[in-house]
Motif scaffolding. Structure first.
Motif, short mmCIF file in Angstrom:
data_model
loop_
_atom_site.label_atom_id
_atom_site.label_comp_id
_atom_site.label_asym_id
_atom_site.label_seq_id
_atom_site.Cartn_x
_atom_site.Cartn_y
_atom_site.Cartn_z
N PHE A 176 0.84 -1.20 0.00
CA PHE A 176 0.00 0.00 0.00
C PHE A 176 0.87 1.25 0.00
CE2 PHE A 176 -2.17 3.54 1.90
CZ PHE A 176 -3.38 3.54 1.23
N GLY A 177 1.92 1.23 0.83
CA GLY A 177 2.76 2.41 0.94
C GLY A 177 3.47 2.75 -0.36
N THR A 178 3.97 1.72 -1.05
CA THR A 178 4.78 2.01 -2.23
C THR A 178 3.93 2.20 -3.49
OG1 THR A 178 5.12 -0.35 -2.44
CG2 THR A 178 6.89 0.91 -1.45
N THR A 179 2.76 1.56 -3.55
CA THR A 179 1.97 1.66 -4.78
C THR A 179 0.61 2.30 -4.59
OG1 THR A 179 0.92 -0.47 -4.51
CG2 THR A 179 3.03 -0.46 -5.64
N GLY A 180 0.16 2.43 -3.34
CA GLY A 180 -1.17 2.98 -3.09
C GLY A 180 -2.28 1.96 -3.29
N LEU A 181 -1.89 0.70 -3.46
CA LEU A 181 -2.90 -0.33 -3.75
C LEU A 181 -3.35 -1.03 -2.47
CD1 LEU A 181 -4.35 -2.04 -5.95
CD2 LEU A 181 -2.38 -3.54 -5.91
N VAL A 190 10.33 5.43 -0.54
CA VAL A 190 9.29 5.29 -1.57
C VAL A 190 7.92 5.25 -0.90
CG1 VAL A 190 8.35 3.81 -3.37
CG2 VAL A 190 10.81 4.15 -3.20
N SER A 191 7.85 4.51 0.21
CA SER A 191 6.59 4.38 0.91
C SER A 191 6.12 5.73 1.43
CB SER A 191 6.80 3.41 2.07
OG SER A 191 5.57 2.97 2.54
N ASP A 192 7.08 6.56 1.81
CA ASP A 192 6.76 7.87 2.37
C ASP A 192 6.28 8.83 1.30
OD1 ASP A 192 6.70 9.38 4.72
OD2 ASP A 192 8.40 10.56 3.98
N ASN A 193 7.00 8.85 0.18
CA ASN A 193 6.66 9.80 -0.88
C ASN A 193 7.29 9.33 -2.19
OD1 ASN A 193 6.35 11.91 -2.64
ND2 ASN A 193 6.78 13.49 -1.11
N PRO A 194 6.54 8.55 -2.98
CA PRO A 194 7.10 7.96 -4.19
C PRO A 194 7.68 9.00 -5.16
CG PRO A 194 4.96 7.02 -3.72
CD PRO A 194 5.16 8.15 -2.76
N ARG A 209 11.88 -0.71 -9.11
CA ARG A 209 12.71 -1.79 -8.58
C ARG A 209 12.35 -2.06 -7.12
NH1 ARG A 209 17.36 -2.50 -5.94
NH2 ARG A 209 17.60 -0.27 -5.58
N ILE A 210 12.14 -0.97 -6.38
CA ILE A 210 11.75 -1.11 -4.97
C ILE A 210 10.41 -1.81 -4.87
CG2 ILE A 210 11.08 0.18 -2.91
CD1 ILE A 210 14.04 0.24 -3.35
N ILE A 211 9.50 -1.44 -5.75
CA ILE A 211 8.16 -2.05 -5.70
C ILE A 211 8.27 -3.55 -5.98
CG2 ILE A 211 5.93 -2.17 -6.89
CD1 ILE A 211 6.08 0.88 -7.20
N ARG A 212 9.13 -3.91 -6.93
CA ARG A 212 9.32 -5.34 -7.23
C ARG A 212 9.84 -6.08 -6.00
NH1 ARG A 212 10.11 -7.26 -12.30
NH2 ARG A 212 8.46 -5.77 -12.69
N ILE A 213 10.80 -5.45 -5.30
CA ILE A 213 11.35 -6.07 -4.09
C ILE A 213 10.26 -6.21 -3.03
CG2 ILE A 213 12.94 -5.68 -2.15
CD1 ILE A 213 14.86 -4.42 -4.17
#
Lengths: 328, 479, 329
Positions: free
Chosen positions: B216-221, B359-363, B375-379
């Protein structure tokens, strides 16, 4: 393969009370999501409350109109309780709260603490509450065949429930059509697009969202009554999967369209039955058992929902330019 | 920043993290008798000159046999653990006369079942050689309020699909309960026991929730299919142990790897393309629901609708003062704690971990400062799914069984946990999970146990009512 | 404070004005305001002869940061007031506070003598203070005319009950549509009437948003960066619209980065920096104020405040710009 029998069954499914109930529930959800952009993932909760409200008050000896009012009142209260904390928050919070609230209704309904009232997980038997509804039927007892379809006139799975169900669907469509093309509907559409803009134009966004939530919920509660009249009130059959199927139906037909939910429900149940019937008569039992064919049908539903949302989010009847699913 | 350097580092950090996960799993070896044949325990004890028997028959409040309940008999001849058979009958052979302590493991009771007389467990029976001694544990609503172990998610196939509407019934963790009416009889011992259960449950829930929160933090999903990653872990462990006959450790490690791989594949072939196509968040959210439906019924398609026991042997109980914990639970919670510590270290002390938090804080800001957000989201997807898988394995062991809908029933509790802790933060998910775990188990003390999940969900709604700003994080600027 | 309504332009404010009105109004309104403001002290928080908005001790903290800390501010009725300041000065936040889109940490303010502090955004709008947004909020999947109709007030069909009976709202709908079409013509959007708002260019959306805000016939409009992202060809036309609003008696408060625009159309300028008001005054003098140069040029060194070269005209007199909208189009 017996095509005549399969097709007859599919045609029967198109007009089945369940199809009407789901169409009605999807019309209610359309008021939430299609017209207003509210992410209600608790439509099954409204339906279950409607069913409980109707069944319990009928069992308590109340006349049918009073029972209907109780069901509607349950939905109104539920809508208010859900809306007050969440309608000011971001959309996905409403999603989480509604799905949680519907689960709460189901968990409480099936709890042994309320066995006397709700019958716990075994629920309420249909015969205990459907008499007042059947008594309203103007038809004589017996069976009637129209074309290949033959049902009893009045008992459980009857022509009477089909007629009432589909008349209600038609009335709900008329209502949605009237509202969608009114200034009220215009405000809702504005809220769906950007509620801050609508607020800056002097509209009380919160009140409009609440009206939409309650109205769609009441339609859902009536759908719940239609759903349980030919069967029983079973909390576990009215959980999250039911909500998700209502969503699939709405998106299949097209959100924000008047007839989308109706078309969606007919295609959903018709196609599902068709797939399962054809598979039952063609796939050997060693490859896929009866139960597995049932499950395969639901897998198809899940995959359809994904593909639909990705590739044709406007559904069958929607206009892509007026796509109801908000971009953010 | 030179990209290949970062990649090198991150893959090394990734490898370290994976190794950590596997190492933690290795301690699973400490668990008793992984795939030990269950039949031995069910075999009837025949009393003869050198053998005495302790036996009994367990029936649920509804009169049906209670199968798979673990009973431990401890005394002069040592310790033996047996499980009840198809008729609810259990019997334990001993080869020395004397007083034996008979303990029924409440966590192995069928879902919703409780002891009618919790004070009668454990109890002491006197055994003579050549004779059988009975030890009866009546089930049903307790006379004076009962403690209750965690329910196993055992969907009852009889509940569903009878109904032509086809909305598949959703019996889950709270299934077909003859729930206990509690209240009254709240003793310190029960409070302690429930608190311990809450901590164990909360820790395992945290493993499952971290991925949900970080995604949720990194993608908003809001990923409504995250529960199915948990189920995947449980089912893969079941597959490894029961079908392939692997040792539990290997099966567990494999399950975690499969779950992680599924997260990687999901992001690569589903979510990344959707983000590239700029598919809206609401649409993606509905896609996760479609995925959840498809996966749940896929599990059911291959593994059926009944509950699946990863390990059929009965876990032993360990006693600390007045509270019991099974060895499985203890080891599970230790593994979970070690892995959570590893995740915390990763997020705080490694470059990739800090980038993840950024990224989670502010992409947008993170992207502008040179972090490769995709790349971070993939991880995050890969490790979030792997952690959920591990959570599924341990949850399956702790609850004594897994099932097609285990994750689905836990999903809302996970949402409650991450919402409580603050959506999008890993540490928030940890704290939130512990609170929810405690809440679920402690609420047993005051409300009927079949309503305890409702309690946690009410709390979720109350948080949103009273602290929306806190859980929303920053207030969004308008205009 | 005297609330003398005679300052409003009685002759022009009454009738709906169309194309030519701005040119006629040229000397009177701007000159009159210049005279009126001439006698005022050029200090932050100076009292105005006829304020429509009076704010006191308004602060807004985000965490440890103070975004807005306005001790006293008055906005003159019927004038164009510009709110300028470097990025992060708190201009938009102050806008959000005044219009009810954000809640202040402390402070009170009045609009036409009535307190508006703590009033929800929709109610602020209904009381006659309507705003636009920095990032335009055109409702992109609605048509231009539907956007406009949504801006209207007094439509009984916006009630759930009345919506069901078209007879109750059809006649009002016709009035609204006529009003909307007139405004669209004035803003040169009439050819886009039935297009989706999402298909408009950025500048056209700004125009649409402003036109939509005017549907409710507000006494005060608050424009948040009306020029941002607008194609220079449309700039002149937007400037003209803002001035004609003033000439019809509407109060305008706008946030702007474009100093040329500020200098050419505003009657009074309020300068914010780091959440506080650091200077106030007529545009010409405020641009030379040392406090402003310090605050502003700290961030934008080398910018010539009020450089005329980009405005394509020889005559720098403030009144003269009024004629350009017609001339350039």
């Amino acid at each position: 393969m017996d095509w005549t029998r399969i097709l007859t069954n599919v045609v029967g499914e198109l007009v089945a009370p369940t199809t009407a109930a789901y169409a009605l529930a999807a019309i209610g959800l359309n008021v939430h999501f299609g017209l207003t952009g509210l992410l209600n993932f608790g439509q099954a909760g409204f339906m279950l409350l409607g069913a409980y409200g109707f069944a319990i008050s009928t069992i308590a000896g109340w006349p049918i109109w009073a029972a209907l009012l109780v069901a509607i009142a349950c939905a109104v209260v539920f809508g208010l309780v859900l809306g007050i904390p969440t309608l000011k928050l971001r959309g996905d919070y409403l999603a989480i709260v509604t799905i949680a609230a519907a689960e709460i209704v189901r968990i409480i309904g099936r709890s042994t603490a309320l066995t006397d009232l709700t019958g716990a997980s075994s629920g309420l038997r249909g015969n205990s509450y459907k008499e007042s509804f059947q008594a309203l039927s103007p038809f004589p007892d017996g069976n009637t065949a129209i074309g290949p379809l033959e049902y009893s006139n009045n008992s459980s799975n009857s022509w009477w429930i089909r007629i009432v169900g589909w008349v209600l669907v038609a009335l709900a469509c008329l209502l949605v059509w009237r509202l969608k093309n009114s200034p009220w509907g215009r405000v809702l559409k504005g809220i769906r697009e950007d509620e801050d803009a609508v607020r800056s134009l002097g509209k009380n966004v919160y009140a409009y969202k609440m009206q939409a939530l309650v109205l769609g919920g009441v339609i859902g509660a009536v759908a719940g009554i239609i759903y349980v009249l030919p069967r029983a009130v079973q909390p576990d059959s009215m959980g999250r999967p039911m909500t998700f199927f209502v969503w699939t139906i709405l998106l299949l037909g097209g959100a924000a369209t008047v007839f989308g939910p109706v078309l969606g429900s007919m295609i959903f149940w018709g196609a599902l039955l068709l797939i399962k019937s054809v598979m039952r008569s063609t796939v050997p039992a060693e490859v896929m058992g009866t139960q597995q064919i049932e499950q395969f049908g639901w897998i198809v539903v899940g995959v359809t929902l994904m593909l639909l949302v990705i590739f044709r989010p406007q559904g069958m009847l929607g206009d892509k330019k007026e796509l109801a699913i908000n971009a953010h | 920043m030179r990209p290949h350097v970062t990649t090198d580092r991150s893959s090394r950090t990734g490898a370290v993290l994976l190794a950590l996960l596997l190492a933690a799993l290795a301690t699973l070896g400490a668990l008793p008798g992984s795939a030990a044949p269950a039949r031995a325990a069910i075999a009837e004890c025949m009393a003869d000159a050198s053998t005495g028997c302790v036996n009994g028959t367990l029936r649920t409040a509804a009169g049906e046999p209670a199968v798979g309940v673990a009973v431990t008999v401890e005394g002069p001849a040592g310790e033996v653990t047996v499980t009840s058979g198809p008729e609810g009958r259990w019997s334990a052979p001993v080869d020395e006369a004397g007083d034996y302590t008979v303990t029924l493991d409440e966590s192995t009771l069928p879902p919703g079942q409780t002891l009618r007389d919790p004070a009668g467990n454990p109890r002491v029976v006197t055994v003579r050689l050549g004779a059988a001694a009975g030890a009866l544990f009546p089930l049903g609503p307790p006379a004076d309020g009962a403690g209750e172990g965690p329910d196993a998610p055992a969907p009852d196939p009889g509940d569903e699909s009878v109904d032509t509407g086809g909305a598949g019934g959703e019996p889950g963790l709270d299934t077909s309960a003859t729930g206990s009416t509690s209240g009254g009889g709240v003793t310190w011992e029960r409070v302690a026991q429930q608190a311990l259960a809450g901590i164990v449950f909360g820790t395992l829930l945290a493993l499952a929730s971290i991925g949900l929160s970080l995604i949720f933090g990194t993608t908003g999903l809001s990923n409504f299919a995250h529960g199915e990653q948990v189920t995947l872990g449980g089912i893969m462990a079941y597959l490894g142990v029961q079908t392939l006959g692997l040792p539990l450790v290997v099966a567990g490690a494999l399950a975690v790897v499969v779950a992680g791989a599924s997260g990687w594949l999901q992001d690569k072939f589903l979510w990344h393309p959707l983000r590239s196509r700029r598919v809206g968040m609401t649409q993606q959210l509905i896609v996760t629901i479609g995925l959840a439906i498809a996966l749940q019924y896929t599990y059911q398609f291959f593994f059926g609708a009944s509950s699946l026991r990863i390990v059929t042997a009965t876990p032993e109980s360990i006693r600390f003062g007045g509270v019991f914990i099974t060895r499985t639970s203890l080891v599970s919670v230790i593994i979970a704690a070690v892995v959570l510590a590893g995740v915390a270290y990763f997020l705080v002390a490694t470059r990739t971990g800090r980038a993840t938090r950024a990224v989670s804080d502010n992409p947008a800001l993170a992207a502008a400062s040179g972090i490769s957000v995709e790349r971070i989201i993939r991880i995050v997807w890969t490790f979030g799914a792997a952690l959920a898988g591990l959570g599924g394995v341990l949850m399956g062991l702790y609850l004594n069984a897994t099932a097609w809908n285990m994750g689905g029933t836990l999903l809302l509790l996970m949402f409650a946990a991450v919402t409580l802790g603050g959506l999008g933060t890993a540490f928030g998910a940890l704290v939130g999970s512990l609170v929810i775990g405690l809440l679920v188990e402690m609420s047993n003390l005051v409300i009927p146990s079949d309503m305890r999940y409702a309690g946690a969900l009410v709390v979720l709604i109350l948080i949103l009512l009273f602290r929306p700003q806190g859980i929303l994080g920053r207030a969004e600027r308008i205009g | 404070m005297p609330t003398d309504r005679s300052h409003r332009q009685p002759d022009e404010a009454g009738a709906p004005t169309t194309h030519g009105a701005t040119a006629v109004a040229v000397p009177s309104r701007a000159d009159e305001l210049r005279d009126r403001f001439a006698g005022l002290d050029r200090v932050p928080g100076v009292p105005k002869p006829d304020p429509i908005v009076v704010a006191d001790h308004v602060t807004r903290h985000f965490g440890g940061m103070t975004a807005v800390d306005v001790d006293h501010l008055e906005v003159e009725r019927g004038a164009i007031t510009a709110l300028i300041g470097p990025n992060g000065a708190g201009k938009t936040t102050l806008f959000n506070l005044l219009t009810g889109f954000d809640k202040p940490s402390t402070g009170t303010w009045t609009f036409e003598g009535r307190s508006l502090s703590g009033t929800p955004a929709a109610k602020v709008s209904r009381s006659g203070m309507v705003r636009t947004f920095q990032l335009t909020k055109a409702l992109s999947r609605m048509t231009v005319i539907e956007n406009m109709r949504l801006g209207a007030t007094g439509q009984p069909g916006e009630n759930l009950g009345a919506a069901l009976i078209p007879g109750l709202w059809r006649s009002r709908e016709r009035e609204i549509t006529a009003q909307a079409e007139e405004l669209l013509a004035r803003f040169k959007l009439d050819t886009k009437r039935d297009d989706f708002a999402g298909s408009l260019s950025g500048g056209q959306r700004k125009l649409l948003e402003m036109a939509r805000a005017l549907m409710s016939k507000p006494t005060m409009v608050m424009l948040d960066e009306p020029m941002a992202g607008v194609n220079p060809a449309l700039t002149q036309s937007l400037l003209g619209h803002i001035q004609s609003l003033r000439d019809e008696g509407t109060t305008v408060l706008f946030v702007e980065h474009d100093m040329h625009m500020v200098r050419h159309i505003s009657d009074w300028v309020v300068v914010m920096a780091e959440g506080r008001i650091v200077a106030e005054g007529p545009p010409q003098s405020v641009m030379n104020d040392q406090a402003v140069i310090d605050a502003y040029l700290g961030a934008h060194h080398g910018t010539d405040l009020g450089d005329d070269s980009l405005l394509d005209e020889a005559e720098p007199a403030p009144g003269a710009t009024d004629t350009t909208p017609e001339g350039t189009r």
